[in-house]
Design a protein around this motif. Sequence first.
Motif, PDB file in Angstrom:
ATOM      1  N   TYR A 242     -14.062   7.705  28.674  1.00  0.00           N
ATOM      2  CA  TYR A 242     -13.878   9.157  28.651  1.00  0.00           C
ATOM      3  C   TYR A 242     -12.650   9.547  29.467  1.00  0.00           C
ATOM      4  O   TYR A 242     -11.786  10.293  29.005  1.00  0.00           O
ATOM      5  CB  TYR A 242     -15.136   9.849  29.200  1.00  0.00           C
ATOM      6  CG  TYR A 242     -14.958  11.339  29.388  1.00  0.00           C
ATOM      7  CD1 TYR A 242     -15.091  12.210  28.316  1.00  0.00           C
ATOM      8  CD2 TYR A 242     -14.659  11.870  30.640  1.00  0.00           C
ATOM      9  CE1 TYR A 242     -14.924  13.579  28.477  1.00  0.00           C
ATOM     10  CE2 TYR A 242     -14.491  13.240  30.811  1.00  0.00           C
ATOM     11  CZ  TYR A 242     -14.629  14.083  29.729  1.00  0.00           C
ATOM     12  OH  TYR A 242     -14.447  15.437  29.903  1.00  0.00           O
ATOM     13  N   TYR A 243     -12.564   9.026  30.701  1.00  0.00           N
ATOM     14  CA  TYR A 243     -11.444   9.386  31.558  1.00  0.00           C
ATOM     15  C   TYR A 243     -10.122   8.807  31.053  1.00  0.00           C
ATOM     16  O   TYR A 243      -9.067   9.405  31.245  1.00  0.00           O
ATOM     17  CB  TYR A 243     -11.721   8.997  33.008  1.00  0.00           C
ATOM     18  CG  TYR A 243     -12.701   9.945  33.659  1.00  0.00           C
ATOM     19  CD1 TYR A 243     -12.448  11.324  33.696  1.00  0.00           C
ATOM     20  CD2 TYR A 243     -13.884   9.497  34.217  1.00  0.00           C
ATOM     21  CE1 TYR A 243     -13.347  12.205  34.278  1.00  0.00           C
ATOM     22  CE2 TYR A 243     -14.780  10.382  34.807  1.00  0.00           C
ATOM     23  CZ  TYR A 243     -14.504  11.727  34.835  1.00  0.00           C
ATOM     24  OH  TYR A 243     -15.396  12.603  35.408  1.00  0.00           O
TER      25      TYR A 243
ATOM     26  N   ARG B 226     -19.992  15.963  32.665  1.00  0.00           N
ATOM     27  CA  ARG B 226     -20.000  17.317  32.073  1.00  0.00           C
ATOM     28  C   ARG B 226     -20.237  18.376  33.145  1.00  0.00           C
ATOM     29  O   ARG B 226     -19.605  19.436  33.142  1.00  0.00           O
ATOM     30  CB  ARG B 226     -21.040  17.394  30.950  1.00  0.00           C
ATOM     31  CG  ARG B 226     -20.592  16.629  29.701  1.00  0.00           C
ATOM     32  CD  ARG B 226     -21.510  16.853  28.512  1.00  0.00           C
ATOM     33  NE  ARG B 226     -22.820  16.244  28.680  1.00  0.00           N
ATOM     34  CZ  ARG B 226     -23.108  14.983  28.391  1.00  0.00           C
ATOM     35  NH1 ARG B 226     -22.182  14.189  27.914  1.00  0.00           N
ATOM     36  NH2 ARG B 226     -24.312  14.518  28.561  1.00  0.00           N
ATOM     37  N   PHE B 227     -21.146  18.074  34.082  1.00  0.00           N
ATOM     38  CA  PHE B 227     -21.391  18.998  35.188  1.00  0.00           C
ATOM     39  C   PHE B 227     -20.108  19.215  35.985  1.00  0.00           C
ATOM     40  O   PHE B 227     -19.730  20.343  36.283  1.00  0.00           O
ATOM     41  CB  PHE B 227     -22.496  18.460  36.108  1.00  0.00           C
ATOM     42  CG  PHE B 227     -22.550  19.184  37.429  1.00  0.00           C
ATOM     43  CD1 PHE B 227     -23.216  20.386  37.538  1.00  0.00           C
ATOM     44  CD2 PHE B 227     -21.899  18.678  38.544  1.00  0.00           C
ATOM     45  CE1 PHE B 227     -23.247  21.079  38.741  1.00  0.00           C
ATOM     46  CE2 PHE B 227     -21.914  19.356  39.746  1.00  0.00           C
ATOM     47  CZ  PHE B 227     -22.591  20.562  39.846  1.00  0.00           C
ATOM     48  N   LEU B 228     -19.430  18.111  36.358  1.00  0.00           N
ATOM     49  CA  LEU B 228     -18.209  18.209  37.153  1.00  0.00           C
ATOM     50  C   LEU B 228     -17.122  18.968  36.395  1.00  0.00           C
ATOM     51  O   LEU B 228     -16.439  19.822  36.979  1.00  0.00           O
ATOM     52  CB  LEU B 228     -17.718  16.811  37.550  1.00  0.00           C
ATOM     53  CG  LEU B 228     -16.486  16.764  38.451  1.00  0.00           C
ATOM     54  CD1 LEU B 228     -16.740  17.500  39.770  1.00  0.00           C
ATOM     55  CD2 LEU B 228     -16.098  15.307  38.709  1.00  0.00           C
ATOM     56  N   ASP B 229     -16.969  18.684  35.120  1.00  0.00           N
ATOM     57  CA  ASP B 229     -15.974  19.411  34.305  1.00  0.00           C
ATOM     58  C   ASP B 229     -16.256  20.915  34.325  1.00  0.00           C
ATOM     59  O   ASP B 229     -15.345  21.720  34.518  1.00  0.00           O
ATOM     60  CB  ASP B 229     -15.970  18.903  32.859  1.00  0.00           C
ATOM     61  CG  ASP B 229     -15.306  17.541  32.699  1.00  0.00           C
ATOM     62  OD1 ASP B 229     -14.643  17.059  33.648  1.00  0.00           O
ATOM     63  OD2 ASP B 229     -15.464  16.955  31.607  1.00  0.00           O
ATOM     64  N   ARG B 230     -17.520  21.285  34.127  1.00  0.00           N
ATOM     65  CA  ARG B 230     -17.889  22.714  34.141  1.00  0.00           C
ATOM     66  C   ARG B 230     -17.651  23.324  35.516  1.00  0.00           C
ATOM     67  O   ARG B 230     -17.088  24.424  35.639  1.00  0.00           O
ATOM     68  CB  ARG B 230     -19.362  22.905  33.754  1.00  0.00           C
ATOM     69  CG  ARG B 230     -19.656  22.847  32.278  1.00  0.00           C
ATOM     70  CD  ARG B 230     -21.077  23.297  31.944  1.00  0.00           C
ATOM     71  NE  ARG B 230     -22.107  22.702  32.779  1.00  0.00           N
ATOM     72  CZ  ARG B 230     -22.713  21.540  32.525  1.00  0.00           C
ATOM     73  NH1 ARG B 230     -22.392  20.838  31.464  1.00  0.00           N
ATOM     74  NH2 ARG B 230     -23.650  21.098  33.334  1.00  0.00           N
TER      75      ARG B 230
ATOM     76  N   GLU C 172     -26.078  16.243  41.402  1.00  0.00           N
ATOM     77  CA  GLU C 172     -25.157  17.347  41.091  1.00  0.00           C
ATOM     78  C   GLU C 172     -25.312  18.492  42.089  1.00  0.00           C
ATOM     79  O   GLU C 172     -24.315  19.078  42.536  1.00  0.00           O
ATOM     80  CB  GLU C 172     -25.409  17.845  39.672  1.00  0.00           C
ATOM     81  CG  GLU C 172     -25.009  16.839  38.616  1.00  0.00           C
ATOM     82  CD  GLU C 172     -25.596  17.096  37.251  1.00  0.00           C
ATOM     83  OE1 GLU C 172     -25.352  16.263  36.365  1.00  0.00           O
ATOM     84  OE2 GLU C 172     -26.315  18.100  37.055  1.00  0.00           O
ATOM     85  N   GLU C 173     -26.540  18.796  42.463  1.00  0.00           N
ATOM     86  CA  GLU C 173     -26.792  19.862  43.441  1.00  0.00           C
ATOM     87  C   GLU C 173     -26.156  19.522  44.787  1.00  0.00           C
ATOM     88  O   GLU C 173     -25.513  20.365  45.423  1.00  0.00           O
ATOM     89  CB  GLU C 173     -28.303  20.063  43.594  1.00  0.00           C
ATOM     90  CG  GLU C 173     -28.681  21.143  44.565  1.00  0.00           C
ATOM     91  CD  GLU C 173     -30.198  21.273  44.699  1.00  0.00           C
ATOM     92  OE1 GLU C 173     -30.625  21.776  45.754  1.00  0.00           O
ATOM     93  OE2 GLU C 173     -30.934  20.879  43.781  1.00  0.00           O
TER      94      GLU C 173
ATOM     95  N   ARG D  63     -21.483   9.406  37.900  1.00  0.00           N
ATOM     96  CA  ARG D  63     -21.958   8.095  37.461  1.00  0.00           C
ATOM     97  C   ARG D  63     -22.559   8.117  36.060  1.00  0.00           C
ATOM     98  O   ARG D  63     -22.895   7.061  35.534  1.00  0.00           O
ATOM     99  CB  ARG D  63     -23.005   7.559  38.439  1.00  0.00           C
ATOM    100  CG  ARG D  63     -22.402   7.139  39.746  1.00  0.00           C
ATOM    101  CD  ARG D  63     -23.414   6.409  40.575  1.00  0.00           C
ATOM    102  NE  ARG D  63     -22.786   5.850  41.763  1.00  0.00           N
ATOM    103  CZ  ARG D  63     -23.424   5.158  42.662  1.00  0.00           C
ATOM    104  NH1 ARG D  63     -24.709   4.923  42.527  1.00  0.00           N
ATOM    105  NH2 ARG D  63     -22.788   4.694  43.710  1.00  0.00           N
ATOM    106  N   THR D  64     -22.752   9.288  35.503  1.00  0.00           N
ATOM    107  CA  THR D  64     -23.299   9.404  34.154  1.00  0.00           C
ATOM    108  C   THR D  64     -22.508  10.476  33.403  1.00  0.00           C
ATOM    109  O   THR D  64     -21.816  11.292  34.013  1.00  0.00           O
ATOM    110  CB  THR D  64     -24.786   9.830  34.182  1.00  0.00           C
ATOM    111  OG1 THR D  64     -24.874  11.161  34.709  1.00  0.00           O
ATOM    112  CG2 THR D  64     -25.638   8.888  35.023  1.00  0.00           C
TER     113      THR D  64
END
Length: 185
Positions: free
Chosen positions: A153-154, A89-93, A60-61, A83-84
Amino acid sequence: MGAPGAGKGTQAGALADRYGVPAISTGDIFRHNIKNETPLGLKVKAIIEAGDYVPDETTEEIVADRLREPDCAPGFLLDGFPRTMHQVRFLDRYLAEQGAALDAVVSLHVDPEALVERLLDRAQKEGRADDNEETIRRRMEVYAGQTAPLLSYYEDEGLLVEVDGTGSVDEVRQRMFDQLDERRP
């Protein structure tokens, strides 16, 4: 998205070119760092060679740093991320903070045994140490357990575009373009 060897990297460049955005491959970023023996490269080398995923926070970083670069301002294509669900959730935020959203999630589907053959052939041609049969099968298991559930999810978000990844590069590319064109207003 797609299992290892499904053709994500092959198709990412054409898709990015079509839309005039950079293709960002986490795998390429990791391999570059491993080759150059950077601190990141040394950190992830053993993880990748074992067929496991690099920890979410590290990935993510790297993605956030890359998305902050000026060439990503008009948009971008992610290859190998997320991939997880943690990464989703990180990408959405992250995107929400930037006032942005995903347009589509392309998923390439190929028979798993055909993928093993593809990856073994690629390993022989490219000399990729992370592509031996045991590691390939482990990566397939990891994909099935951790990444494949993201497709649901997608799909629920109305973003999933499923493409048959079997056939020539040009055939798969045309199917992908056709399906994405159908989504455009």
